[in-house]
Write an enzyme that holds these catalytic residues in place. Structure first.
Site, PDB file in Angstrom:
ATOM      1  N   ARG A 133      -8.933   3.698   4.490  1.00  0.00           N
ATOM      2  CA  ARG A 133      -9.866   3.526   5.610  1.00  0.00           C
ATOM      3  C   ARG A 133     -10.389   4.890   6.007  1.00  0.00           C
ATOM      4  O   ARG A 133     -11.569   5.086   6.241  1.00  0.00           O
ATOM      5  CB  ARG A 133      -9.177   2.839   6.779  1.00  0.00           C
ATOM      6  CG  ARG A 133      -9.211   1.315   6.762  1.00  0.00           C
ATOM      7  CD  ARG A 133      -8.759   0.702   5.434  1.00  0.00           C
ATOM      8  NE  ARG A 133      -8.805  -0.740   5.455  1.00  0.00           N
ATOM      9  CZ  ARG A 133      -7.778  -1.528   5.795  1.00  0.00           C
ATOM     10  NH1 ARG A 133      -6.611  -0.999   6.112  1.00  0.00           N
ATOM     11  NH2 ARG A 133      -7.916  -2.842   5.795  1.00  0.00           N
ATOM     12  N   ASP A 162      -8.568  -0.252  -1.042  1.00  0.00           N
ATOM     13  CA  ASP A 162      -8.889  -1.182   0.042  1.00  0.00           C
ATOM     14  C   ASP A 162     -10.401  -1.408   0.079  1.00  0.00           C
ATOM     15  O   ASP A 162     -11.136  -0.856  -0.747  1.00  0.00           O
ATOM     16  CB  ASP A 162      -8.355  -0.675   1.386  1.00  0.00           C
ATOM     17  CG  ASP A 162      -7.877  -1.833   2.268  1.00  0.00           C
ATOM     18  OD1 ASP A 162      -8.687  -2.751   2.517  1.00  0.00           O
ATOM     19  OD2 ASP A 162      -6.712  -1.839   2.692  1.00  0.00           O
ATOM     20  N   HIS A 226      -8.849  -7.390  -0.193  1.00  0.00           N
ATOM     21  CA  HIS A 226      -9.145  -6.000   0.201  1.00  0.00           C
ATOM     22  C   HIS A 226      -9.745  -5.237  -0.979  1.00  0.00           C
ATOM     23  O   HIS A 226      -9.360  -4.090  -1.253  1.00  0.00           O
ATOM     24  CB  HIS A 226      -7.886  -5.309   0.734  1.00  0.00           C
ATOM     25  CG  HIS A 226      -7.468  -5.805   2.093  1.00  0.00           C
ATOM     26  ND1 HIS A 226      -8.273  -5.688   3.211  1.00  0.00           N
ATOM     27  CD2 HIS A 226      -6.347  -6.443   2.517  1.00  0.00           C
ATOM     28  CE1 HIS A 226      -7.655  -6.221   4.263  1.00  0.00           C
ATOM     29  NE2 HIS A 226      -6.492  -6.699   3.870  1.00  0.00           N
ATOM     30  N   ASP A 289      -1.932  -9.220   0.411  1.00  0.00           N
ATOM     31  CA  ASP A 289      -2.141  -9.684   1.784  1.00  0.00           C
ATOM     32  C   ASP A 289      -3.601 -10.041   2.037  1.00  0.00           C
ATOM     33  O   ASP A 289      -4.496  -9.562   1.350  1.00  0.00           O
ATOM     34  CB  ASP A 289      -1.711  -8.603   2.787  1.00  0.00           C
ATOM     35  CG  ASP A 289      -2.526  -7.329   2.621  1.00  0.00           C
ATOM     36  OD1 ASP A 289      -2.759  -6.921   1.468  1.00  0.00           O
ATOM     37  OD2 ASP A 289      -2.959  -6.745   3.641  1.00  0.00           O
ATOM     38  N   GLU A 290      -3.789 -10.877   3.024  1.00  0.00           N
ATOM     39  CA  GLU A 290      -5.102 -11.147   3.621  1.00  0.00           C
ATOM     40  C   GLU A 290      -6.205 -11.373   2.580  1.00  0.00           C
ATOM     41  O   GLU A 290      -7.241 -10.721   2.627  1.00  0.00           O
ATOM     42  CB  GLU A 290      -5.475  -9.980   4.560  1.00  0.00           C
ATOM     43  CG  GLU A 290      -4.492  -9.809   5.697  1.00  0.00           C
ATOM     44  CD  GLU A 290      -4.822  -8.670   6.644  1.00  0.00           C
ATOM     45  OE1 GLU A 290      -4.557  -8.825   7.855  1.00  0.00           O
ATOM     46  OE2 GLU A 290      -5.346  -7.622   6.186  1.00  0.00           O
ATOM     47  N   TRP A 360       5.725  -8.411   6.560  1.00  0.00           N
ATOM     48  CA  TRP A 360       4.963  -7.710   7.611  1.00  0.00           C
ATOM     49  C   TRP A 360       4.524  -8.631   8.727  1.00  0.00           C
ATOM     50  O   TRP A 360       4.431  -8.230   9.871  1.00  0.00           O
ATOM     51  CB  TRP A 360       3.758  -6.970   7.000  1.00  0.00           C
ATOM     52  CG  TRP A 360       2.602  -7.837   6.576  1.00  0.00           C
ATOM     53  CD1 TRP A 360       2.480  -8.504   5.402  1.00  0.00           C
ATOM     54  CD2 TRP A 360       1.408  -8.105   7.329  1.00  0.00           C
ATOM     55  NE1 TRP A 360       1.292  -9.190   5.364  1.00  0.00           N
ATOM     56  CE2 TRP A 360       0.606  -8.956   6.540  1.00  0.00           C
ATOM     57  CE3 TRP A 360       0.936  -7.717   8.583  1.00  0.00           C
ATOM     58  CZ2 TRP A 360      -0.632  -9.431   6.964  1.00  0.00           C
ATOM     59  CZ3 TRP A 360      -0.300  -8.183   9.004  1.00  0.00           C
ATOM     60  CH2 TRP A 360      -1.066  -9.025   8.189  1.00  0.00           C
ATOM     61  N   TYR A 386       4.616  -1.241  13.031  1.00  0.00           N
ATOM     62  CA  TYR A 386       3.208  -0.884  12.815  1.00  0.00           C
ATOM     63  C   TYR A 386       2.863   0.280  13.744  1.00  0.00           C
ATOM     64  O   TYR A 386       2.700   0.105  14.954  1.00  0.00           O
ATOM     65  CB  TYR A 386       2.316  -2.114  13.029  1.00  0.00           C
ATOM     66  CG  TYR A 386       2.107  -2.861  11.729  1.00  0.00           C
ATOM     67  CD1 TYR A 386       3.190  -3.116  10.880  1.00  0.00           C
ATOM     68  CD2 TYR A 386       0.841  -3.263  11.307  1.00  0.00           C
ATOM     69  CE1 TYR A 386       3.019  -3.754   9.668  1.00  0.00           C
ATOM     70  CE2 TYR A 386       0.660  -3.908  10.087  1.00  0.00           C
ATOM     71  CZ  TYR A 386       1.758  -4.148   9.277  1.00  0.00           C
ATOM     72  OH  TYR A 386       1.587  -4.773   8.059  1.00  0.00           O
ATOM     73  N   ASP A 388       0.215   2.145  13.741  1.00  0.00           N
ATOM     74  CA  ASP A 388      -1.185   2.244  14.206  1.00  0.00           C
ATOM     75  C   ASP A 388      -1.349   1.470  15.518  1.00  0.00           C
ATOM     76  O   ASP A 388      -2.351   1.628  16.212  1.00  0.00           O
ATOM     77  CB  ASP A 388      -2.171   1.715  13.157  1.00  0.00           C
ATOM     78  CG  ASP A 388      -1.822   0.320  12.660  1.00  0.00           C
ATOM     79  OD1 ASP A 388      -0.621   0.058  12.426  1.00  0.00           O
ATOM     80  OD2 ASP A 388      -2.737  -0.506  12.515  1.00  0.00           O
ATOM     81  N   TRP A 435      -1.818   2.183   9.384  1.00  0.00           N
ATOM     82  CA  TRP A 435      -3.181   1.836   8.930  1.00  0.00           C
ATOM     83  C   TRP A 435      -4.156   2.753   9.670  1.00  0.00           C
ATOM     84  O   TRP A 435      -3.908   3.136  10.824  1.00  0.00           O
ATOM     85  CB  TRP A 435      -3.465   0.358   9.230  1.00  0.00           C
ATOM     86  CG  TRP A 435      -2.469  -0.552   8.561  1.00  0.00           C
ATOM     87  CD1 TRP A 435      -1.384  -1.148   9.135  1.00  0.00           C
ATOM     88  CD2 TRP A 435      -2.443  -0.906   7.174  1.00  0.00           C
ATOM     89  NE1 TRP A 435      -0.687  -1.864   8.197  1.00  0.00           N
ATOM     90  CE2 TRP A 435      -1.313  -1.740   6.986  1.00  0.00           C
ATOM     91  CE3 TRP A 435      -3.255  -0.616   6.078  1.00  0.00           C
ATOM     92  CZ2 TRP A 435      -0.976  -2.280   5.744  1.00  0.00           C
ATOM     93  CZ3 TRP A 435      -2.922  -1.148   4.844  1.00  0.00           C
ATOM     94  CH2 TRP A 435      -1.805  -1.975   4.679  1.00  0.00           C
ATOM     95  N   THR A 436      -5.269   3.074   9.015  1.00  0.00           N
ATOM     96  CA  THR A 436      -6.091   4.161   9.578  1.00  0.00           C
ATOM     97  C   THR A 436      -7.522   3.742   9.927  1.00  0.00           C
ATOM     98  O   THR A 436      -8.424   4.579   9.919  1.00  0.00           O
ATOM     99  CB  THR A 436      -6.129   5.358   8.605  1.00  0.00           C
ATOM    100  OG1 THR A 436      -6.659   4.919   7.349  1.00  0.00           O
ATOM    101  CG2 THR A 436      -4.760   5.961   8.390  1.00  0.00           C
ATOM    102  N   GLU A 437      -7.730   2.456  10.251  1.00  0.00           N
ATOM    103  CA  GLU A 437      -9.075   2.064  10.665  1.00  0.00           C
ATOM    104  C   GLU A 437      -9.587   2.957  11.795  1.00  0.00           C
ATOM    105  O   GLU A 437     -10.743   3.347  11.812  1.00  0.00           O
ATOM    106  CB  GLU A 437      -9.096   0.603  11.148  1.00  0.00           C
ATOM    107  CG  GLU A 437      -8.982  -0.430  10.052  1.00  0.00           C
ATOM    108  CD  GLU A 437      -7.547  -0.905   9.873  1.00  0.00           C
ATOM    109  OE1 GLU A 437      -6.607  -0.114  10.140  1.00  0.00           O
ATOM    110  OE2 GLU A 437      -7.359  -2.071   9.451  1.00  0.00           O
TER     111      GLU A 437
HETATM  112  C1  ACM Z   1      -1.118  -5.796   6.344  1.00  0.00           C
HETATM  113  O1  ACM Z   1      -0.882  -5.262   7.423  1.00  0.00           O
HETATM  114  N1  ACM Z   1      -2.278  -6.402   6.147  1.00  0.00           N
HETATM  115  C2  ACM Z   1      -0.160  -5.769   5.261  1.00  0.00           C
END
Ligand code: ACM
Ligand code: ZN
Length: 493
Positions: A133, A162, A226, A289-290, A360, A386, A388, A435-437
């Site tokens: 990110r 990603d 992703h 994921d996702e 997670w 988490y 972030d 995570w670095t959004e």
């Molecule tokens: C995640 O936080 N989407 C693994």
């Protein structure tokens, strides 16, 4: 914290060791202090000399081999005359040296005498940095590995692919660099681009830095979601064939890798084989994921794949892909790891047992994995893992999505009391993720990481009561100041 005669080892230690016996007297470290090591510990002694700024030669600090200790176990004996670190392995020597180095910082170089006998509780003591990110420099990545290893952590999960950027070079796919590594900021219309790949030299350098500190690096290649950055570079790998963009927004995107595309599967095999060669460690993370299945439902290639493989539900297509990719990883000589979605809809699919599951979305994925005989890594976003997430619920604090308070981290254990004993033996340990959004600079990353990462490291090493951990917050701030780390100093909850 001013050092004085009342300082005890217990007051200065963080993480707390398995056992400590207070002695009498002090050992003063000064520029004349020397280090010596038996051959097994040559590499560790060189590192100690470098990090402490002390000469090799005399035996003021001595590394000695001692049979019968476990891989990461050590005995650290401090008297007013000498400091001795005993271990069976170089890694044990490094763990003992790290405790000594923390004591030197905490005591302002005047260390109380005593004996520390120590080994960690959990095998997997990890942290993840999302370098997609926002790109994090190799210098910063190494700084974090150095700090984490000082506090006993031993796994660095490097999130390298990603939607907003692909960061790892794969020979034969030049558009990963020219397209997938660059996020065009469409929303800001200033024409800037963000990001680049890490070079192979930088990856080798990070890897060597980590290896010297007994940290295993785990690269992650996300499959099948992703994947916008990859698809922007190679639109044929998607169901609609594009056009796709390297995303400049955050979220979950319907564009995922086409499960029916043999060219994509060939790319994944190349990427996995090359990545396996670039990294020394025994693991490769395959994401999972996702990943929405929307595009698969109307894709003729995906439909054909389902028919050919005898799959009746769309969820099983991800299970099929996970199995194939996990086997590619195994064939490349590594153990595959996936986020907990890899279990969804696969109850009857016989996923490869060597697939390690990272829980997670709370702890449920880890419990399910253990029930199904998969090893698991606990990093529940519901329990402080988490980083972030905000430190506290406050408009004034930076952070994203949720809250991970210091108290939550201080309460964390990978094996909660409601977990059955037979499940606990499948829990390798725990991991925090960053995570670095919303993190554009390494100094912001530090503010989110510290002191929470240090408290997490303690919980995996030897869990302490919340009150005892919170009482050490001034010590943690002292460590951060000494190590040039930006540190959150606000409320614990
Ligand atoms: C995640 O936080 N989407 C693994
Ligand atoms: Zn498709």
């Amino acid at each position: 914290m001013q050092n004085n005669q009342q300082s005890t080892l217990s007051n200065l230690l963080f993480p707390m060791p398995l056992a400590v016996t207070e002695g009498s007297g002090l050992f003063r470290i000064n520029t004349a202090t020397t280090i010596a090591a038996e051959p097994l510990f040559e590499g560790v002694a060189d590192l100690a000399s470098e990090l402490l700024g002390l000469k090799l030669g005399g035996e003021d600090i001595l590394f000695k081999e001692e049979g019968g200790l476990e891989e990461e176990e050590y005995i650290l004996t401090i008297s007013s005359q000498q400091i001795v670190i005993k271990a069976s392995t170089a890694q044990g020597g490094f763990r003992g040296f790290s405790t000594l180095r923390r004591l030197i910082i905490a005591s302002d170089t005047i260390i109380p005498a005593g004996i520390i006998t120590d080994k960690p509780t959990f095998e997997w003591r990890g942290f993840m940095l999302d370098c997609c990110r926002h790109f994090l420099s190799p210098t910063f990545v190494k700084k974090m590995i150095g700090v984490a290893s000082l506090f006993g952590m031993n796994r660095f999960h490097w999130h390298l692919t990603d939607d907003q950027g692909w960061r790892i070079p794969i020979d034969g796919y030049p558009r990963l660099e020219s397209v997938a590594s660059k996020r065009v900021e469409l929303s800001y219309t200033d024409g800037r681009t963000h990001g680049r790949l890490y070079t192979k030299e930088e990856i080798a350098d990070v890897q060597a830095y980590a290896a010297r500190r007994f940290v295993i690096v785990i690269p992650e290649i996300e499959v099948p979601g992703h994947a916008s950055a990859l698809l922007a570079a190679y639109p044929d790998f998607g169901c609609t064939k594009g056009p796709y963009e390297v995303q400049d927004r955050w979220g979950i995107f319907d564009e995922v890798m086409c499960a029916g595309n043999d060219g994509l599967m060939q790319f994944l095999e190349d990427a996995i084989n090359q990545t396996a060669k670039l990294f020394d460690g025994p693991y490769l993370h395959i994401g999972g994921d996702e990943a929405p299945h929307t595009a698969w439902k109307s894709c003729p290639d995906c439909t054909r794949r389902m028919e050919a493989e005898g799959l009746s539900k769309i969820d099983e297509l991800q299970g099929w892909m996970t199995s194939v990719v996990a086997r590619m990883v195994t064939k490349a000589g590594k153990s595959p790891i996936g986020w907990d979605e890899v279990l969804d809809g696969t109850e009857n699919m016989n996923l490869p047992k060597e697939l390690i599951v990272q829980s997670w979305r709370g702890s449920a994925g880890g419990l399910e994995a253990a029930k199904r005989g998969h090893y698991t890594i606990m990093s529940p976003n519901t329990d402080g893992c988490y980083l972030d997430y905000h430190h506290i619920e406050s408009e004034e604090e930076m952070g994203n999505l949720g809250v991970s308070t210091i108290e939550q981290v201080a309460r964390f254990t990978p094996t909660p009391s409601h977990m059955a004993d037979e499940a606990k033996r499948f829990v390798l340990g725990g991991q925090v993720n960053l995570w670095t959004e919303r993190i554009t600079k390494s100094r912001q990353a530090e503010y989110m990481l510290f002191p929470r990462l240090l408290i997490f490291a303690q919980q995996l090493w030897q869990s302490q009561s919340v009150a005892d951990t919170l009482a050490k917050r001034p010590l943690l701030e002292k460590f951060c100041d000494h190590l040039d780390l930006v540190c959150y100093r606000g409320p614990s909850a």
